[in-house]
Write a protein that holds these residues in place. Structure first.
Motif: not given
Length: 106
Positions: A89-99, A65-69, A71-80
């Motif tokens: 992944l948080s983005l600033v200027d199109g680059r990863v700023s925090a993980i 899931i990409a989010h705008r505010e 900016p960043g991306h969430d990757f989901y790994f299912p559990g039980w």
């Protein structure tokens, strides 16, 4: 009477071991999801372009899931059941700023 007690004891043992098995599997599935999220996040560097991570997620069928505010991306790994581990992944200027990784669930 002896047969009834034996039957009740057997049913109780089945119930106890069944619940223990389900709880054990739930713990295992949630830990596996957390490990997968941490491994996925571990392959991304601060300051990197997120495009390779997006391609890896798509190739592996990982929910994204990409989010705008902000900016960043969430990757989901299912559990039980209703649980999941998330690599964020948080983005600033199109680059990863925090993980970060986190667990979501009930």
């Amino acid at each position: 009477m002896k047969a009834l007690l034996k039957l009740l004891g057997t049913l109780a043992a089945i119930a106890v071991f069944g619940v223990a098995g389900l709880v054990g599997y739930g713990i295992h599935a949630n830990q596996r999801a957390a490990d997968d999220a941490a491994n996925f996040c571990g392959e991304v560097a601060i300051g990197a372009d997120p495009t390779p991570a997006l391609a890896r997620a798509e190739a592996a069928g990982i929910r994204h899931i990409a989010h705008r505010e902000p900016p960043g991306h969430d990757f989901y790994f299912p559990g039980w059941v209703f649980n999941a581990a998330v690599c964020q992944l948080s983005l600033v200027d199109g680059r990863v700023s925090a993980i970060a990784t986190r667990s979501e669930g009930d």
